[in-house]
Design a protein around this motif. Structure first.
Motif, PDB file in Angstrom:
ATOM      1  N   ALA A   1     -80.807  31.504 -19.813  1.00  0.00           N
ATOM      2  CA  ALA A   1     -80.738  30.246 -19.061  1.00  0.00           C
ATOM      3  C   ALA A   1     -79.514  29.421 -19.427  1.00  0.00           C
ATOM      4  O   ALA A   1     -79.061  28.589 -18.632  1.00  0.00           O
ATOM      5  N   GLY A   2     -78.982  29.609 -20.648  1.00  0.00           N
ATOM      6  CA  GLY A   2     -77.834  28.828 -21.093  1.00  0.00           C
ATOM      7  C   GLY A   2     -78.180  27.686 -22.019  1.00  0.00           C
ATOM      8  O   GLY A   2     -77.299  26.931 -22.433  1.00  0.00           O
ATOM      9  N   PHE A   3     -79.466  27.563 -22.387  1.00  0.00           N
ATOM     10  CA  PHE A   3     -79.877  26.489 -23.297  1.00  0.00           C
ATOM     11  C   PHE A   3     -79.685  26.877 -24.761  1.00  0.00           C
ATOM     12  O   PHE A   3     -79.785  26.035 -25.649  1.00  0.00           O
ATOM     13  N   GLU A   4     -79.462  28.157 -25.020  1.00  0.00           N
ATOM     14  CA  GLU A   4     -79.096  28.652 -26.345  1.00  0.00           C
ATOM     15  C   GLU A   4     -77.880  29.555 -26.178  1.00  0.00           C
ATOM     16  O   GLU A   4     -77.740  30.230 -25.150  1.00  0.00           O
ATOM     17  N   ALA A   5     -77.009  29.589 -27.194  1.00  0.00           N
ATOM     18  CA  ALA A   5     -75.820  30.446 -27.153  1.00  0.00           C
ATOM     19  C   ALA A   5     -76.015  31.619 -28.099  1.00  0.00           C
ATOM     20  O   ALA A   5     -76.473  31.433 -29.234  1.00  0.00           O
TER      21      ALA A   5
ATOM     22  N   LEU B   1     -71.614  35.384 -19.070  1.00  0.00           N
ATOM     23  CA  LEU B   1     -72.300  34.096 -18.970  1.00  0.00           C
ATOM     24  C   LEU B   1     -72.176  33.227 -20.218  1.00  0.00           C
ATOM     25  O   LEU B   1     -72.521  32.050 -20.169  1.00  0.00           O
ATOM     26  N   ASN B   2     -71.717  33.787 -21.320  1.00  0.00           N
ATOM     27  CA  ASN B   2     -71.810  33.079 -22.604  1.00  0.00           C
ATOM     28  C   ASN B   2     -71.303  31.647 -22.569  1.00  0.00           C
ATOM     29  O   ASN B   2     -71.898  30.748 -23.165  1.00  0.00           O
ATOM     30  N   GLU B   3     -70.184  31.406 -21.891  1.00  0.00           N
ATOM     31  CA  GLU B   3     -69.588  30.070 -21.873  1.00  0.00           C
ATOM     32  C   GLU B   3     -69.954  29.270 -20.623  1.00  0.00           C
ATOM     33  O   GLU B   3     -69.501  28.135 -20.451  1.00  0.00           O
TER      34      GLU B   3
ATOM     35  N   ILE C   1     -79.513  29.645 -11.644  1.00  0.00           N
ATOM     36  CA  ILE C   1     -80.760  30.298 -12.038  1.00  0.00           C
ATOM     37  C   ILE C   1     -81.902  29.303 -11.890  1.00  0.00           C
ATOM     38  O   ILE C   1     -81.793  28.152 -12.327  1.00  0.00           O
ATOM     39  N   GLY C   2     -83.005  29.723 -11.284  1.00  0.00           N
ATOM     40  CA  GLY C   2     -84.195  28.878 -11.174  1.00  0.00           C
ATOM     41  C   GLY C   2     -85.019  28.948 -12.449  1.00  0.00           C
ATOM     42  O   GLY C   2     -85.072  29.980 -13.108  1.00  0.00           O
TER      43      GLY C   2
ATOM     44  N   LYS D   1     -80.690  34.083  -7.228  1.00  0.00           N
ATOM     45  CA  LYS D   1     -80.929  35.513  -7.400  1.00  0.00           C
ATOM     46  C   LYS D   1     -81.905  35.789  -8.534  1.00  0.00           C
ATOM     47  O   LYS D   1     -82.535  36.838  -8.582  1.00  0.00           O
ATOM     48  N   LEU D   2     -82.015  34.815  -9.438  1.00  0.00           N
ATOM     49  CA  LEU D   2     -82.782  35.025 -10.664  1.00  0.00           C
ATOM     50  C   LEU D   2     -83.636  33.802 -10.956  1.00  0.00           C
ATOM     51  O   LEU D   2     -83.150  32.665 -10.883  1.00  0.00           O
ATOM     52  N   VAL D   3     -84.921  34.019 -11.271  1.00  0.00           N
ATOM     53  CA  VAL D   3     -85.835  32.938 -11.648  1.00  0.00           C
ATOM     54  C   VAL D   3     -86.420  33.256 -13.018  1.00  0.00           C
ATOM     55  O   VAL D   3     -86.910  34.366 -13.260  1.00  0.00           O
ATOM     56  N   LEU D   4     -86.342  32.275 -13.929  1.00  0.00           N
ATOM     57  CA  LEU D   4     -86.870  32.423 -15.281  1.00  0.00           C
ATOM     58  C   LEU D   4     -88.136  31.588 -15.417  1.00  0.00           C
ATOM     59  O   LEU D   4     -88.168  30.429 -14.986  1.00  0.00           O
ATOM     60  N   MET D   5     -89.176  32.175 -16.001  1.00  0.00           N
ATOM     61  CA  MET D   5     -90.451  31.475 -16.164  1.00  0.00           C
ATOM     62  C   MET D   5     -90.877  31.544 -17.616  1.00  0.00           C
ATOM     63  O   MET D   5     -91.045  32.637 -18.166  1.00  0.00           O
ATOM     64  N   ASP D   6     -91.048  30.383 -18.243  1.00  0.00           N
ATOM     65  CA  ASP D   6     -91.409  30.301 -19.657  1.00  0.00           C
ATOM     66  C   ASP D   6     -92.860  29.875 -19.802  1.00  0.00           C
ATOM     67  O   ASP D   6     -93.178  28.689 -19.682  1.00  0.00           O
TER      68      ASP D   6
END
Length: 376
Positions: free
Chosen positions: A66-70, A83-85, A93-94, A169-174
């Motif tokens: 998601a980009g909330f952690e590197a 995607l790293n940066e 991303i959803g 294109k991509l959905v993340l669900m936590d």
């Protein structure tokens, strides 16, 4: 349905990779690793669940995507793009969270429209997309209500619609269903799966609930101590676990320990005691003289007075009998260990087993596996 690496990454039929994790490490202090050497791909249109106990690294993996952690090392790719940066808001991303994260001062329609407004989508198109999204989740009638006026299941459907409305294109669900009661949770599992199948969007889903992962997923990645122990279809994970951790974490397992005394290309022999051995399919890394564990599902064991033939046979003392309607659940002591479980079909003509009885159990070598003792 599977191919690729034999024990760790078993893939679906070939399709275009959407996400690639390449040699990903994550550490906060340079010594303790939250994830270590993650290498896997997520295919376009796939529903992949990240499954594991608390602290296994599954949520951190999602947050890196998601980009909330590197990442501390390695590269995450979306398609061919590194995607790293890339900041989270530019990854397209959803996201769906356990606590819904809806804006309390906005209506349902305004919440769903929010991702469109920040992307400067014209108002007319916003309205048509919101209407379609509300229809998809069957909540057109609550468009003007605030989140506090909705049930938990309705709020979760709104959160899902908001994640999908800008057509990522991509959905993340936590852990999106963690706050719901059992019945509503099961209903929402099928709802999310139905929407996924209809839209063909790629979903990455974090859960600690093995039943949820098996029900919803095309593939499941099983995490333990920051590493993926196995990534495969639910059927392969259940029937062909890569190691003892996977066998014990996915479903019920009779995990009797022993030492490998023989093996060939297909089968291994496991000595449970000096006088008692069983045969089963040989897992990767199982070698003569090494410690290993039996992986045997309770439903694959039969009560049997016969002791000949190719089947494994094991005698045990029945400690507890539990009536479960269509079957009896028996807890036994076998091979000097308590906690062996079998499921015996309940037949009208059958006299129910009783505690204290000595039972002879049997199963085919094809119906069990000898796996590496340590999956860490």
């Amino acid at each position: 349905m599977a191919g690729g690496q034999a024990s760790v990454d078993q893939r679906l039929p070939a399709s275009k990779p959407l996400v690639t994790f390449s040699n990903i490490d994550k550490t906060y202090d340079g010594e303790t690793f939250v994830t270590r050497n993650l290498n896997f791909t997520i295919q376009e249109g796939e529903f992949l669940s990240l499954l594991g106990p608390s602290g296994s690294g599954k949520t951190t993996t999602l947050m890196m995507l998601a980009g909330f952690e590197a990442p501390s090392g390695g590269t995450v790719y979306l398609g061919q793009s590194r995607l790293n940066e890339t900041p989270p808001h530019r990854r397209n991303i959803g996201m769906v969270f356990q606590n819904y994260a809806l804006f309390p001062n906005m209506t349902v329609a305004e919440n769903i429209a929010f991702p469109l407004s920040v992307r400067r989508v014209p108002k007319s198109e916003q309205r048509s997309r919101v209407e379609r999204a509300l229809g998809m989740i069957e909540l057109v009638h609550v468009a003007g209500r605030r989140p506090a006026q909705l049930s938990g299941g309705q709020q979760q459907r709104v959160a899902l619609a908001r994640a999908l409305v800008f057509e990522p294109k991509l959905v993340l669900m936590d852990e999106p269903l963690g706050a719901l009661d059992k019945n509503l949770r099961e209903t929402m599992q099928y709802e999310i799966k139905r929407i996924h199948e209809r839209l063909g969007v790629t979903v990455v889903y974090v859960t600690h609930d093995q039943s949820e992962a098996l029900t919803m997923s095309d593939r499941v990645a099983v995490f333990h101590h920051g590493r993926i122990q196995q990534i495969a279809t639910p059927k392969i994970l259940y029937e062909d676990p890569a190691n003892a951790f996977v066998a014990n974490f996915i479903g019920e397992n009779n995990g009797l320990p022993g030492t490998v005394t023989a093996r060939d290309a297909r089968f291994a022999t496991l000595a449970l005691t000096p006088e008692l051995s069983i045969r089963g399919r040989a897992g990767e890394g199982v070698a003569i003289g090494t410690a290993a564990t039996l992986a045997l599902r309770p439903e694959n064991v039969s009560l049997d007075d016969e002791t000949g033939g190719e089947n494994n046979h094991l005698r045990g003392s029945i400690d507890e009998v539990i009536y479960c309607g269509d079957h009896w659940r028996l807890h036994l002591t076998a091979a000097d260990r308590a906690g062996f479980v079998i499921k015996v079909p309940n037949k009208t003509a059958m006299a129910p087993p009783q505690p204290g009885m000595v039972a002879t159990m049997s199963w085919s070598p094809d119906d069990c596996k000898i796996v590496a003792a340590d999956g860490a």
